[in-house]
Scaffold this active site. Structure first.
Site, mmCIF file in Angstrom:
data_model
loop_
_atom_site.group_PDB
_atom_site.id
_atom_site.type_symbol
_atom_site.label_atom_id
_atom_site.label_comp_id
_atom_site.label_asym_id
_atom_site.label_seq_id
_atom_site.Cartn_x
_atom_site.Cartn_y
_atom_site.Cartn_z
ATOM 1 N N CYS A 1 29.956 -35.024 -10.892
ATOM 2 C CA CYS A 1 30.225 -33.890 -9.992
ATOM 3 C C CYS A 1 29.427 -32.646 -10.357
ATOM 4 O O CYS A 1 29.278 -31.729 -9.549
ATOM 5 C CB CYS A 1 31.719 -33.566 -9.991
ATOM 6 S SG CYS A 1 32.716 -34.954 -9.478
ATOM 7 N N HIS B 1 32.815 -26.199 -8.020
ATOM 8 C CA HIS B 1 33.017 -27.585 -7.580
ATOM 9 C C HIS B 1 34.379 -27.696 -6.903
ATOM 10 O O HIS B 1 35.392 -27.210 -7.417
ATOM 11 C CB HIS B 1 32.936 -28.516 -8.796
ATOM 12 C CG HIS B 1 33.315 -29.929 -8.487
ATOM 13 N ND1 HIS B 1 32.848 -30.591 -7.374
ATOM 14 C CD2 HIS B 1 34.139 -30.805 -9.126
ATOM 15 C CE1 HIS B 1 33.359 -31.806 -7.355
ATOM 16 N NE2 HIS B 1 34.145 -31.962 -8.405
ATOM 17 N N ASN C 1 37.089 -33.941 -2.416
ATOM 18 C CA ASN C 1 36.110 -33.854 -3.493
ATOM 19 C C ASN C 1 34.894 -34.717 -3.137
ATOM 20 O O ASN C 1 34.988 -35.940 -3.104
ATOM 21 C CB ASN C 1 36.781 -34.357 -4.788
ATOM 22 C CG ASN C 1 35.861 -34.303 -5.996
ATOM 23 O OD1 ASN C 1 34.649 -34.149 -5.859
ATOM 24 N ND2 ASN C 1 36.439 -34.443 -7.169
HETATM 25 O O1 UT7 Z 1 35.707 -34.108 -9.644
HETATM 26 C C1 UT7 Z 1 36.121 -34.814 -10.762
HETATM 27 C C2 UT7 Z 1 37.211 -34.145 -11.446
HETATM 28 N N1 UT7 Z 1 38.505 -34.458 -10.897
HETATM 29 C C3 UT7 Z 1 39.468 -33.537 -10.893
HETATM 30 O O2 UT7 Z 1 39.190 -32.415 -11.242
HETATM 31 C C4 UT7 Z 1 40.886 -33.895 -10.547
HETATM 32 C C5 UT7 Z 1 41.830 -33.266 -11.546
HETATM 33 N N2 UT7 Z 1 43.254 -33.649 -11.399
HETATM 34 C C6 UT7 Z 1 44.010 -33.301 -10.335
HETATM 35 O O3 UT7 Z 1 43.501 -32.694 -9.399
HETATM 36 C C7 UT7 Z 1 45.471 -33.620 -10.330
HETATM 37 O O4 UT7 Z 1 45.853 -34.051 -11.619
HETATM 38 C C8 UT7 Z 1 45.882 -34.704 -9.289
HETATM 39 C C9 UT7 Z 1 45.798 -34.107 -7.887
HETATM 40 C C10 UT7 Z 1 44.957 -35.898 -9.411
HETATM 41 C C11 UT7 Z 1 47.312 -35.181 -9.526
HETATM 42 O O5 UT7 Z 1 48.215 -34.100 -9.498
HETATM 43 P P1 UT7 Z 1 49.386 -34.011 -10.575
HETATM 44 O O6 UT7 Z 1 50.247 -32.879 -10.199
HETATM 45 O O7 UT7 Z 1 48.703 -33.973 -11.918
HETATM 46 O O8 UT7 Z 1 50.185 -35.343 -10.332
HETATM 47 P P2 UT7 Z 1 50.460 -36.543 -11.363
HETATM 48 O O9 UT7 Z 1 49.182 -37.294 -11.631
HETATM 49 O O10 UT7 Z 1 51.193 -35.989 -12.535
HETATM 50 O O11 UT7 Z 1 51.407 -37.482 -10.537
HETATM 51 C C12 UT7 Z 1 52.716 -37.080 -10.246
HETATM 52 C C13 UT7 Z 1 53.411 -38.197 -9.493
HETATM 53 C C14 UT7 Z 1 53.309 -39.577 -10.107
HETATM 54 O O12 UT7 Z 1 54.563 -40.184 -9.907
HETATM 55 P P3 UT7 Z 1 55.604 -40.339 -11.124
HETATM 56 O O13 UT7 Z 1 54.893 -41.175 -12.146
HETATM 57 O O14 UT7 Z 1 55.860 -38.932 -11.585
HETATM 58 O O15 UT7 Z 1 56.766 -41.007 -10.480
HETATM 59 C C15 UT7 Z 1 52.298 -40.302 -9.276
HETATM 60 O O16 UT7 Z 1 52.517 -41.693 -9.207
HETATM 61 O O17 UT7 Z 1 52.819 -38.319 -8.170
HETATM 62 C C16 UT7 Z 1 52.515 -39.695 -7.919
HETATM 63 N N3 UT7 Z 1 51.338 -39.735 -7.068
HETATM 64 C C17 UT7 Z 1 51.403 -39.698 -5.736
HETATM 65 N N4 UT7 Z 1 52.435 -39.634 -4.876
HETATM 66 C C18 UT7 Z 1 52.137 -39.590 -3.565
HETATM 67 C C19 UT7 Z 1 50.039 -39.784 -7.456
HETATM 68 N N5 UT7 Z 1 49.245 -39.782 -6.378
HETATM 69 C C20 UT7 Z 1 50.068 -39.725 -5.292
HETATM 70 C C21 UT7 Z 1 49.837 -39.687 -3.921
HETATM 71 N N6 UT7 Z 1 50.895 -39.617 -3.081
HETATM 72 N N7 UT7 Z 1 48.605 -39.698 -3.386
#
Ligand code: UT7
Length: 316
Positions: free
Chosen positions: A108, A242, A272
């Site tokens: 990225c 980004h 993204n």
């Molecule tokens: O360009 C490359 C660099 N990439 C980035 O910069 C991305 C950086 N990370 C992020 O933007 C965030 O961490 C995410 C948007 C990917 C995730 O957000 P989060 O608040 O950190 O969520 P999480 O990963 O802690 O997930 C929370 C919950 C999980 O469920 P449990 O285990 O708590 O029951 C996931 O399974 O949300 C669940 N989950 C979803 N639920 C509905 C993960 N993806 C989804 C989804 N829809 N699409």
């Protein structure tokens, strides 16, 4: 070096969060507040190389040049249809250029690495104008059954033409090797000498780790590049970051303490788009008349590697 033209090209198909919820256990209520993403463009019938060539041609036209006017083509690309040749070679043929070309993969952060490379090439060679194209087919990289990644990404191509000038950009680049937090792996080959190759892996990301790294690294890179240039945060007119997650951008805004309107964003419409995200935003702002001569501009990006890079330049 100065940027004398920009262009972009997007796939026709728009996929909304509700469209994803039709086949994935996800929802607009989950995606939008956590990421700022409302929809993304996804390649369906188009080819990435054609989008890349359209973006390149738009940037050349914006610069008032045809393909013979550039001395080199740099392409930033993670994933497309071909492993080889590099996408830059395909673009060269499609736009009718005859200059040499090179692909880079800094994930990225690729656009800022390409600006750095172009600047260094100009200093080291006789090149006067370099075409940079960032083209990404993330829809080929993600697992469409994995809601934790596929909802975040989109496809796009965006380009910029840079020209030798008196303006001096400042850069801060870094790599902090980390294979586990963000990677995708090719399908195994069929070498009889290497029978135990691991299977293909679609894009895998430790989201919350990458989120924290993105915030601290980008804040550090921006401060480092401003320190080198002798410009203060308050003097910067535009921070083009980004577009990975609006919450990352908002956290950086809060830490920087600069007014929010200096951090334009378009992640809501495109998700993204990896290295295409910064030049896509740049092209939108330029066409909207939001960048003017004399503006102090910072580019900053972060991605797999982990790589990151920031660039400061005064807009000519
Ligand atoms: O360009 C490359 C660099 N990439 C980035 O910069 C991305 C950086 N990370 C992020 O933007 C965030 O961490 C995410 C948007 C990917 C995730 O957000 P989060 O608040 O950190 O969520 P999480 O990963 O802690 O997930 C929370 C919950 C999980 O469920 P449990 O285990 O708590 O029951 C996931 O399974 O949300 C669940 N989950 C979803 N639920 C509905 C993960 N993806 C989804 C989804 N829809 N699409």
């Amino acid at each position: 070096m100065k940027i004398i033209g920009t262009g972009s090209a997007l796939p026709e198909k728009t996929v909304t969060n509700d469209d994803l919820a039709a086949f994935l256990d996800t929802s607009d209520e989950w995606i939008r507040p956590r990421t700022g993403i409302r929809s993304r463009r996804v390649i369906s019938r188009e080819k990435l190389d054609a989008l890349a060539a359209s973006a390149a041609q738009a940037a050349l036209a914006d610069a008032g040049l045809d393909a013979s006017g550039v001395d080199f083509i740099l392409c930033s690309n993670v994933c497309g249809e071909y492993m080889t040749p590099g996408l830059s070679c395909i673009i060269q043929g499609l736009i009718g250029a005859s200059c040499p070309s090179l692909d880079i993969n800094a994930a990225c952060a690729g656009f800022v690495y390409a600006l750095y490379t172009a600047n260094a090439f100009m200093a080291a060679s006789g090149y006067d104008r370099i075409l940079i194209v960032c083209a990404e087919e993330n829809s080929r990289l993600v697992d469409w059954a994995d809601r934790s990644t596929c909802v975040l990404f989109g496809d796009a191509a965006a380009a910029a033409v840079v020209e030798r000038s008196a303006g001096k950009p400042f850069f801060h680049l870094r790599t902090s090797s980390n294979l586990d937090s963000l990677f995708a792996r090719y399908a195994p080959g069929n070498s009889p000498y290497a029978p135990d190759q691991p299977p293909r892996a679609f894009l895998s990301m430790q989201g919350s780790f990458v989120f924290k790294q993105a915030v601290s690294t980008m804040c550090g890179d921006i401060r480092a590049v401003l320190e080198k240039s002798g410009v203060s945060e308050a003097e910067v007119d535009l921070f083009l970051l980004h577009q990975a997650n609006y919450r990352i951008i908002k956290t950086i805004i809060d830490r920087m303490g600069a007014p929010e309107d200096r951090f334009p964003h378009n992640i809501g419409n495109y998700g993204n788009t990896s290295s295409a995200s910064v030049p896509l935003l740049l092209d939108e702002l330029k066409r909207a008349g939001r960048i003017n001569r004399g503006d102090k501009v910072v580019f900053s990006a972060f991605g797999a590697g982990l790589t990151s890079a920031a660039c400061y330049m005064e807009w000519e």
